[in-house]
Design a protein around this motif. Structure first.
Motif, PDB file in Angstrom:
ATOM      1  N   ARG A   1       3.313  10.462   1.250  1.00 43.55           N
ATOM      2  CA  ARG A   1       2.717  10.098  -0.115  1.00 43.55           C
ATOM      3  C   ARG A   1       2.325   8.698  -0.031  1.00 43.55           C
ATOM      4  O   ARG A   1       3.216   7.733  -0.695  1.00 43.55           O
TER       5      ARG A   1
ATOM      6  N   TYR B   1       3.946   1.544  -3.954  1.00 44.38           N
ATOM      7  CA  TYR B   1       4.371   1.061  -5.292  1.00 44.38           C
ATOM      8  C   TYR B   1       5.839   0.908  -5.257  1.00 44.38           C
ATOM      9  O   TYR B   1       6.420   0.133  -5.641  1.00 44.38           O
TER      10      TYR B   1
ATOM     11  N   LEU C   1       2.841   6.443  -3.521  1.00 47.85           N
ATOM     12  CA  LEU C   1       4.228   6.468  -3.959  1.00 47.85           C
ATOM     13  C   LEU C   1       4.688   5.338  -3.075  1.00 47.85           C
ATOM     14  O   LEU C   1       5.559   4.484  -3.949  1.00 47.85           O
ATOM     15  N   TRP C   2       4.812   5.509  -1.764  1.00 46.58           N
ATOM     16  CA  TRP C   2       5.691   4.717  -1.061  1.00 46.58           C
ATOM     17  C   TRP C   2       5.357   3.170  -1.132  1.00 46.58           C
ATOM     18  O   TRP C   2       5.917   2.186  -0.947  1.00 46.58           O
TER      19      TRP C   2
END
Length: 295
Positions: free
Chosen positions: A191, A197, A194-195
């Motif tokens: 992802r 951010y 996600l990582w």
């Protein structure tokens, strides 16, 4: 409310006092014990993130986050809130905004970061200029002073160090894959957003705490120099991580202890960076010599 939040942080003072048992006269003072513990907590985090910052080519990103400290502190002083909370909170907000602009804009990464950087610095200056006398309170964040770290900040550093450890264990391989090829990383189920951010938020928090140690002017050096030194010495990605840890810890401890000597008497943050730069110079000379030998 702030008192309740501080009460939730672990008490690191017993561990700091234990450092006073070391056979060094300068560590008899309580503020030196707290400063040394802060360095021991902060240096591994800056080293680990510094490796990723170099890999992602995000040195300008960390510089922008560091300069947002002015606005975070100014907002805290303006609304009578503790800068220990307003500065990291605002830094995380800026970091997430930079990552969002970087991901969603057609502009280059440096251009996107530069726009947010300019807006944040201008906002901070605008807030400071509204309140007479506030500029004097900002000086310590410009130059940094690890000797003034307080017990609440030590507790926050301990919690942040634990979060950093978990993040490295869970995401180091994913971040490396994202740095090499984000499209391939997404295809393999990582992802990416996600990582990215999460990395931006954690980097923002660490940079904000590093500002207390070395100041806005030198915070990027604390991230970059140990990792750059490690690149000269290591042959693998894992080796680079551990070399960066060693250089960051040595630079932090040696710089702090040297700055406390009466014959030197320099600022602790500046001395830490000078020691790190000396390590970098030695590693560069060694790498060049090894290169000549191979040739």
């Amino acid at each position: 409310m702030l008192e309740h939040l501080s009460a939730l942080l672990p008490d690191m003072l017993p561990l700091a006092r234990a450092l006073g048992r070391l056979p060094l006269d300068c560590l008899h003072a309580g503020f030196m014990q707290q400063a040394l513990l802060a360095i021991l907590l902060l240096a591994p985090m800056t080293a680990a993130l510094g490796v990723s910052v170099i890999t992602f080519r995000m040195a300008f990103f960390s510089d922008a986050i560091g300069h947002s400290a002015f606005a975070g502190v100014a907002l805290g002083l303006l609304f009578s809130l503790d800068p220990l909370f307003t500065m990291p909170a605002f830094g995380v907000l800026v970091g997430l905004c930079i990552m969002a602009v970087r991901r969603g804009s057609l502009l280059s990464a440096d251009t996107s970061i530069g726009i947010v950087f300019s807006a944040v610095v201008a906002f901070g200056l605008a807030v400071v200029s509204r309140t007479p006398g506030m500029a004097r309170n900002m000086t310590q964040f410009l130059y940094g002073d690890i000797l003034t770290v307080n017990p609440a900040e030590l507790g926050f550093l301990a919690v942040l160090a634990l979060a950093m450890l978990l993040f490295v264990l869970a995401g180091s391989n994913r971040l490396l894959l994202i740095a090499l090829n984000p499209v391939m990383a997404g295809a393999q189920g990582v992802r990416v957003a996600l990582w990215q951010y999460a990395f931006a938020a954690l980097l923002s928090l660490v940079v904000m705490m590093a500002v207390r140690a070395v100041g806005v002017l030198l915070v990027t050096a604390l991230l970059i120099v140990p990792a750059a030194t490690a690149r000269h010495l290591a042959r693998t990605a894992g080796g680079m991580f551990w070399w960066a840890q060693a250089v960051a810890l040595f630079s932090g401890v040696a710089g702090l202890l040297l700055s406390a000597q009466s014959w030197l008497g320099t600022a602790s943050g500046a001395t830490i960076i000078l020691v790190a730069c000396a390590c970098f110079l030695c590693s560069a000379l060694w790498a060049r010599r090894q290169g000549h030998r191979r040739n």
